[in-house]
Design a protein around this motif. Structure first.
Motif, PDB file in Angstrom:
ATOM      1  N   ALA A  35      -5.990  -0.278  -0.051  1.00  0.00           N
ATOM      2  CA  ALA A  35      -6.194  -0.757  -1.421  1.00  0.00           C
ATOM      3  C   ALA A  35      -6.315  -2.281  -1.446  1.00  0.00           C
ATOM      4  O   ALA A  35      -7.163  -2.838  -2.155  1.00  0.00           O
ATOM      5  N   ILE A  36      -5.491  -2.965  -0.659  1.00  0.00           N
ATOM      6  CA  ILE A  36      -5.564  -4.424  -0.588  1.00  0.00           C
ATOM      7  C   ILE A  36      -6.894  -4.846   0.020  1.00  0.00           C
ATOM      8  O   ILE A  36      -7.542  -5.792  -0.455  1.00  0.00           O
ATOM      9  N   GLU A  37      -7.348  -4.145   1.045  1.00  0.00           N
ATOM     10  CA  GLU A  37      -8.652  -4.446   1.638  1.00  0.00           C
ATOM     11  C   GLU A  37      -9.781  -4.232   0.630  1.00  0.00           C
ATOM     12  O   GLU A  37     -10.738  -5.006   0.592  1.00  0.00           O
ATOM     13  N   ASP A  38      -9.664  -3.197  -0.197  1.00  0.00           N
ATOM     14  CA  ASP A  38     -10.670  -2.949  -1.238  1.00  0.00           C
ATOM     15  C   ASP A  38     -10.731  -4.119  -2.220  1.00  0.00           C
ATOM     16  O   ASP A  38     -11.814  -4.543  -2.625  1.00  0.00           O
ATOM     17  N   VAL A  39      -9.570  -4.639  -2.605  1.00  0.00           N
ATOM     18  CA  VAL A  39      -9.523  -5.799  -3.493  1.00  0.00           C
ATOM     19  C   VAL A  39     -10.173  -7.000  -2.802  1.00  0.00           C
ATOM     20  O   VAL A  39     -10.967  -7.730  -3.415  1.00  0.00           O
ATOM     21  N   ALA A  40      -9.878  -7.188  -1.523  1.00  0.00           N
ATOM     22  CA  ALA A  40     -10.449  -8.312  -0.777  1.00  0.00           C
ATOM     23  C   ALA A  40     -11.977  -8.201  -0.714  1.00  0.00           C
ATOM     24  O   ALA A  40     -12.684  -9.192  -0.918  1.00  0.00           O
ATOM     25  N   ARG A  41     -12.482  -6.998  -0.443  1.00  0.00           N
ATOM     26  CA  ARG A  41     -13.943  -6.791  -0.414  1.00  0.00           C
ATOM     27  C   ARG A  41     -14.560  -7.090  -1.775  1.00  0.00           C
ATOM     28  O   ARG A  41     -15.603  -7.736  -1.860  1.00  0.00           O
ATOM     29  N   ALA A  42     -13.912  -6.619  -2.837  1.00  0.00           N
ATOM     30  CA  ALA A  42     -14.429  -6.833  -4.190  1.00  0.00           C
ATOM     31  C   ALA A  42     -14.488  -8.325  -4.533  1.00  0.00           C
ATOM     32  O   ALA A  42     -15.314  -8.734  -5.350  1.00  0.00           O
ATOM     33  N   ARG A  43     -13.641  -9.108  -3.893  1.00  0.00           N
ATOM     34  CA  ARG A  43     -13.635 -10.560  -4.118  1.00  0.00           C
ATOM     35  C   ARG A  43     -14.544 -11.295  -3.141  1.00  0.00           C
ATOM     36  O   ARG A  43     -14.558 -12.522  -3.115  1.00  0.00           O
ATOM     37  N   GLY A  44     -15.264 -10.544  -2.314  1.00  0.00           N
ATOM     38  CA  GLY A  44     -16.229 -11.136  -1.403  1.00  0.00           C
ATOM     39  C   GLY A  44     -15.649 -11.731  -0.134  1.00  0.00           C
ATOM     40  O   GLY A  44     -16.316 -12.516   0.535  1.00  0.00           O
ATOM     41  N   LEU A  45     -14.419 -11.355   0.218  1.00  0.00           N
ATOM     42  CA  LEU A  45     -13.803 -11.906   1.422  1.00  0.00           C
ATOM     43  C   LEU A  45     -14.388 -11.238   2.673  1.00  0.00           C
ATOM     44  O   LEU A  45     -14.762 -10.069   2.653  1.00  0.00           O
ATOM     45  N   ALA A  46     -14.435 -11.995   3.761  1.00  0.00           N
ATOM     46  CA  ALA A  46     -15.012 -11.513   5.022  1.00  0.00           C
ATOM     47  C   ALA A  46     -13.975 -10.870   5.930  1.00  0.00           C
ATOM     48  O   ALA A  46     -14.316 -10.081   6.806  1.00  0.00           O
ATOM     49  N   ALA A  47     -12.696 -11.219   5.740  1.00  0.00           N
ATOM     50  CA  ALA A  47     -11.636 -10.725   6.616  1.00  0.00           C
ATOM     51  C   ALA A  47     -10.301 -10.821   5.899  1.00  0.00           C
ATOM     52  O   ALA A  47     -10.183 -11.482   4.865  1.00  0.00           O
ATOM     53  N   VAL A  48      -9.310 -10.159   6.481  1.00  0.00           N
ATOM     54  CA  VAL A  48      -7.937 -10.228   5.988  1.00  0.00           C
ATOM     55  C   VAL A  48      -7.040 -10.560   7.178  1.00  0.00           C
ATOM     56  O   VAL A  48      -7.133  -9.922   8.229  1.00  0.00           O
ATOM     57  N   ASP A  49      -6.197 -11.572   7.005  1.00  0.00           N
ATOM     58  CA  ASP A  49      -5.172 -11.929   7.988  1.00  0.00           C
ATOM     59  C   ASP A  49      -3.829 -11.445   7.478  1.00  0.00           C
ATOM     60  O   ASP A  49      -3.641 -11.260   6.259  1.00  0.00           O
ATOM     61  N   LEU A  50      -2.898 -11.285   8.409  1.00  0.00           N
ATOM     62  CA  LEU A  50      -1.533 -10.951   8.011  1.00  0.00           C
ATOM     63  C   LEU A  50      -0.571 -11.426   9.077  1.00  0.00           C
ATOM     64  O   LEU A  50      -0.960 -11.721  10.202  1.00  0.00           O
ATOM     65  N   HIS A  51       0.686 -11.520   8.698  1.00  0.00           N
ATOM     66  CA  HIS A  51       1.777 -11.857   9.599  1.00  0.00           C
ATOM     67  C   HIS A  51       2.583 -10.568   9.771  1.00  0.00           C
ATOM     68  O   HIS A  51       3.375 -10.214   8.907  1.00  0.00           O
ATOM     69  N   ALA A  52       2.362  -9.871  10.882  1.00  0.00           N
ATOM     70  CA  ALA A  52       3.017  -8.568  11.107  1.00  0.00           C
ATOM     71  C   ALA A  52       4.361  -8.762  11.797  1.00  0.00           C
ATOM     72  O   ALA A  52       4.472  -9.516  12.761  1.00  0.00           O
ATOM     73  N   GLN A  53       5.372  -8.050  11.303  1.00  0.00           N
ATOM     74  CA  GLN A  53       6.596  -7.957  12.079  1.00  0.00           C
ATOM     75  C   GLN A  53       6.219  -7.225  13.370  1.00  0.00           C
ATOM     76  O   GLN A  53       5.461  -6.263  13.340  1.00  0.00           O
ATOM     77  N   THR A  54       6.721  -7.700  14.495  1.00  0.00           N
ATOM     78  CA  THR A  54       6.243  -7.173  15.774  1.00  0.00           C
ATOM     79  C   THR A  54       6.476  -5.672  15.926  1.00  0.00           C
ATOM     80  O   THR A  54       5.685  -5.003  16.591  1.00  0.00           O
ATOM     81  N   HIS A  55       7.506  -5.122  15.289  1.00  0.00           N
ATOM     82  CA  HIS A  55       7.717  -3.671  15.385  1.00  0.00           C
ATOM     83  C   HIS A  55       6.596  -2.890  14.695  1.00  0.00           C
ATOM     84  O   HIS A  55       6.418  -1.699  14.954  1.00  0.00           O
ATOM     85  N   ALA A  56       5.813  -3.559  13.833  1.00  0.00           N
ATOM     86  CA  ALA A  56       4.739  -2.894  13.086  1.00  0.00           C
ATOM     87  C   ALA A  56       3.351  -3.138  13.686  1.00  0.00           C
ATOM     88  O   ALA A  56       2.351  -2.716  13.103  1.00  0.00           O
ATOM     89  N   LEU A  57       3.271  -3.779  14.848  1.00  0.00           N
ATOM     90  CA  LEU A  57       1.966  -4.078  15.440  1.00  0.00           C
ATOM     91  C   LEU A  57       1.123  -2.821  15.624  1.00  0.00           C
ATOM     92  O   LEU A  57      -0.073  -2.814  15.313  1.00  0.00           O
ATOM     93  N   GLY A  58       1.710  -1.763  16.129  1.00  0.00           N
ATOM     94  CA  GLY A  58       0.968  -0.526  16.361  1.00  0.00           C
ATOM     95  C   GLY A  58       0.377   0.043  15.087  1.00  0.00           C
ATOM     96  O   GLY A  58      -0.757   0.537  15.079  1.00  0.00           O
TER      97      GLY A  58
END
Length: 156
Positions: A105-128
């Protein structure tokens, strides 16, 4: 976006935003011990908050998208890259696909706003989890609020 038993929507009214903050407090402050003054920041006011909520009104999860100058401040990237953050799923809702639905859903919002990519700061336990969703780790591991994190990005 809807899934069996719950819906994911942009939190546009005050009650939805309060539900987002309640989930964040439960997960980050309560479970992970993040100081409350670090959990809520100046970016919350201008962020797009997304809420997963059960049909009976129980909030299940949340996340936010930062765009423009706020995203640049978080990611160090250019304004065409959004910053996904504060993704939290209540303990009772884990394993139901809520995290996946929130990220998409967040990616859909980003696309609708014309963004090319999404970055995030992942807690290392959530990398997978994020890798399965197409995110690629970059840069060194670092501590944020005393928790190991890794930068990640997905092109849209």
């Amino acid at each position: 976006m809807s899934e069996p038993g719950y819906a994911v929507r942009v939190a546009e009214d005050p009650a939805d935003r309060e539900a987002c903050f309640a989930v964040r407090k439960e997960v980050f402050v309560g479970e992970q011990g993040v100081p409350e003054d670090l959990e809520y920041d100046a970016y919350d006011a201008g962020a797009v908050h997304v809420l997963a909520i059960r049909e009976d009104g129980v909030p299940l999860g949340t996340g936010r998208l930062l765009v423009g100058e706020a995203a640049v401040a978080q990611t160090g990237a250019d304004p065409s890259v959004g910053s996904l953050g504060r993704l939290a799923v209540a303990a009772h809702a884990r394993g139901l696909g809520v995290g996946l639905a929130l990220v998409r859903a967040i990616e859909d919002v980003a696309r609708a706003r014309g963004l090319a990519a999404v970055d995030l700061h992942a807690q290392t336990h959530a990398l997978g989890f994020y890798e399965r969703l197409g995110y690629v780790a970059h840069g060194p591991e670092y501590l944020e609020a005393g928790i190991p994190h890794q930068g990640m990005r997905r092109s849209l």
